[in-house]
Design an enzyme around this catalytic site. Structure first.
Site, PDB file in Angstrom:
ATOM      1  N   CYS A 263       0.521   3.487   3.060  1.00  0.00           N
ATOM      2  CA  CYS A 263       1.159   2.863   4.227  1.00  0.00           C
ATOM      3  C   CYS A 263       2.667   3.134   4.220  1.00  0.00           C
ATOM      4  CB  CYS A 263       0.912   1.357   4.226  1.00  0.00           C
ATOM      5  SG  CYS A 263      -0.837   0.890   4.216  1.00  0.00           S
TER       6      CYS A 263
ATOM      7  N   CYS B 163       0.837  -1.204   0.000  1.00  0.00           N
ATOM      8  CA  CYS B 163       0.000   0.000   0.000  1.00  0.00           C
ATOM      9  C   CYS B 163       0.875   1.257   0.000  1.00  0.00           C
ATOM     10  CB  CYS B 163      -0.914  -0.037   1.234  1.00  0.00           C
ATOM     11  SG  CYS B 163      -1.582   1.556   1.732  1.00  0.00           S
TER      12      CYS B 163
END
Length: 599
Positions: A193, A190
């Protein structure tokens, strides 16, 4: 002999007989001549009303029913009414400013005023709270513990290394049971992230020895993330009291270091702070937009733990202060019959508290009414809507009505000052509560330039840079004002007569708010038709998924029944078609046979 001086048993019997006979029962009508004598001794609950007030007429059946039931359940309290049209001087003497006003008298003095929803259960609860229990021989009191400056001290040192702790299914519950934790659920692929990772490490260093800062890799521990309801990455979750304890909350604020630090510091220090002196309260009132004040007996230290646990979902905002000062109890008119009380103070104003929650000795931290009350009053009267505050205001659990003013950054101070003034007037209009028809009202400003795209799509507001205004006053008068009911994704930009809401007119704003709360004005949808259809379908699919997960066996039986019904209908249709076709063929053969033979 006066009616109120009759024996309680005789009164109770008389009222029950009247009720059984179907005769409406009314409380004693009091006048200037008999009022003082009637309330001189003991407890008296008195309704002050006007026969021309429609709220009073609507309330009358409830009051009559209360008279009947209270005579049986709460015989210690006498009840009566005062007609303020007939006895205006008496109502002025009692400080009556609206109808109906319900006052509790004790030995001739006003000790409390009923301000909640006028429902039978609430009224009886209010009355019972003032009844003093018969003294009992109590066991000796335990030794009085030393007062603590701040409760909720961690039992162990959290985050001693200042590093992010990686959690798994085996370590998750054990780690969270040690104290508060801020957990990031992420996936290594991600992009958001990856961007958050260095900031999360900085946060862990900043909160060393204060708070567990952890993370869970949802690719490696998918079962754990599924059990926590994680649906996107990264998801940041605050755990105040363990995995299943109260205070679990998803963080939706800014993801830069400063807002994360502010949230973590405030949430980790959540508790009940004891005030040593009354003067300390004034300092906090001067700086905090909202705060809770716990007033309790000096002998009751357990209530501090109860309120600390009950307030865990607040995440430290607003802060709760505690005092056993008799002067503060008197200032906020807390009756001696209340073992403790919680007071909400907003807008730096101690003269007009928002609400008072009167507690009992048997109340627990998990009491739903207490938790609901704490969450209902946590918002300030006026606020700026930003990325950090939006979720907490617009998606608050108690679904407030939010009056939004869209304006430019250059006018921020003037707009916020105006909203603060309007908010104070609104609280005065609502006897301090800021609530209309059960809905809290919040007054908010949004930066028209920064939120231009969102406001255009949600509310049809366009950012204006035309420069046609001759003065700031003209521009303030032209500011767009709307009332958002975000829980239903609808909004109102006019009152019931279709007039636009004027930012510079309190009367215009209040009228529109009351019309919106009462459903008397026309609302608009914040979503397009397609978006509403999609959201409804999504909601139905989620409901179906939840039903399948909860009742798999029932779902299978239902599915079999549906397929069976469809098969039966299809077989009937096909069978009828085959029969019809055969009949047609037979008729055709018969016809050809007749026409082809010789007579």
């Amino acid at each position: 002999m006066h009616f109120l001086n009759l024996p309680v048993s005789l009164l109770s019997t008389s009222f029950l007989l009247l009720a059984a006979a179907g005769v409406p029962v009314s409380s004693t009508e009091l006048t200037a001549d008999n009022f003082d004598q009637a309330v001189a001794k003991g407890l008296s609950f008195i309704e002050h009303f006007s026969p021309y007030c429609h709220h009073c007429r609507d309330f009358k059946p409830t009051w009559e029913q209360l008279v009947v039931e209270a005579k049986e359940e709460i015989p210690q309290i006498k009840m009566g009414t005062v007609d303020c049209i007939m006895h205006g001087d008496l109502c002025d003497k009692n400080g009556i400013k609206g109808y109906p006003t319900l006052l509790m008298f004790e030995n001739g003095k006003i000790v409390d005023s009923f301000t909640g929803p006028r429902e039978l259960s609430n009224l009886k609860k209010f009355m019972k709270r003032h009844v003093k229990e018969e003294p009992k021989s109590a066991p000796p009191l335990p030794p009085k513990p030393a007062p603590a400056k701040l409760l909720q001290t961690p039992k162990v040192i959290l985050n001693p290394t200042g590093e992010v702790l990686a959690l798994s299914g085996e370590t998750f519950s054990t780690t969270l049971s040690k104290g508060p934790a801020f957990v990031k659920f992420f996936a290594p692929w991600c992009g958001h992230c990856k961007k958050l990772a260095p900031t999360w490490k900085q946060l862990a260093r900043h909160m060393q020895n204060k708070l567990t800062v952890a993370e869970v890799n949802c690719d490696d521990h998918s079962a754990l993330c599924k059990s926590q309801g994680i649906q996107g990455y990264p998801t940041l979750v605050w755990f105040a009291q363990g995995e299943d304890g109260p205070g679990r909350s998803e963080y939706n604020g800014g993801r830069k270091l400063d807002p994360l630090k502010t949230f973590a510091e405030k949430a980790s220090s959540a508790g009940v702070q004891v005030l040593e002196k009354d003067e300390e309260l004034e300092k906090h009132v001067a700086t905090d937009e909202v705060l809770y004040l716990l007033l309790h007996s000096s002998d009751d230290s357990h209530i501090l733990d109860t309120i600390r646990d009950a307030s865990a979902p607040l995440l430290g905002s607003p802060q709760i202060f505690a005092s056993s000062s008799s002067a503060l109890r008197s200032h906020f008119s807390i009756p001696s019959s209340s073992p403790w009380a919680l007071v909400v103070i907003k807008d730096h104003d101690t003269k007009l508290p928002v609400s008072i929650f009167h507690g009992t000795t048997s109340l627990s931290a998990s009491d739903p009414e207490l938790r609901k009350w704490l969450l209902t009053h946590r918002l300030p009267t006026s606020v700026e809507l930003t990325r950090d505050t939006f979720q907490g205001v617009m998606n608050a659990p108690h679904a407030p009505l939010v009056v939004i003013t869209a304006g430019p950054e250059a006018l921020k101070e003037k707009i916020m000052q105006r909203l603060r003034d309007v908010g104070k007037k609104w609280r005065m209009r609502t006897n301090g509560s800021g609530v209309v028809r059960g809905r809290e009202v919040v007054y908010a400003w949004m930066d028209r330039g920064r939120w231009a795209d969102w406001m255009k799509s949600m509310y049809g507001i366009k950012d204006k840079h035309d420069g046609n205004h001759d003065s700031e006053k003209d521009e303030l008068e032209d500011l767009k004002v709307l009332i958002a009911d975000h829980s239903k994704l609808i909004y109102y930009d006019a009152d019931r007569s279709g007039k636009s809401i004027k930012f510079t007119s309190s009367a215009s704003i209040f009228s529109a708010v009351e019309d919106a709360a009462a459903g008397k004005s026309t609302y608009k949808n914040s979503e397009s038709t397609i978006e509403r259809i999609a959201r409804n379908l999504s909601a139905k699919m989620q409901s179906l998924e939840a039903f399948v997960m909860a009742h798999p066996f029932k779902f299978v039986l239902l599915l079999i029944a549906v397929f069976g019904a469809v098969f039966w209908v299809l077989s009937r249709i096909v069978g009828n078609d085959v029969t019809t076709a055969q009949q047609g063929q037979n008729e055709w053969r018969e016809y050809k046979g007749k026409n082809g033979r010789l007579d």
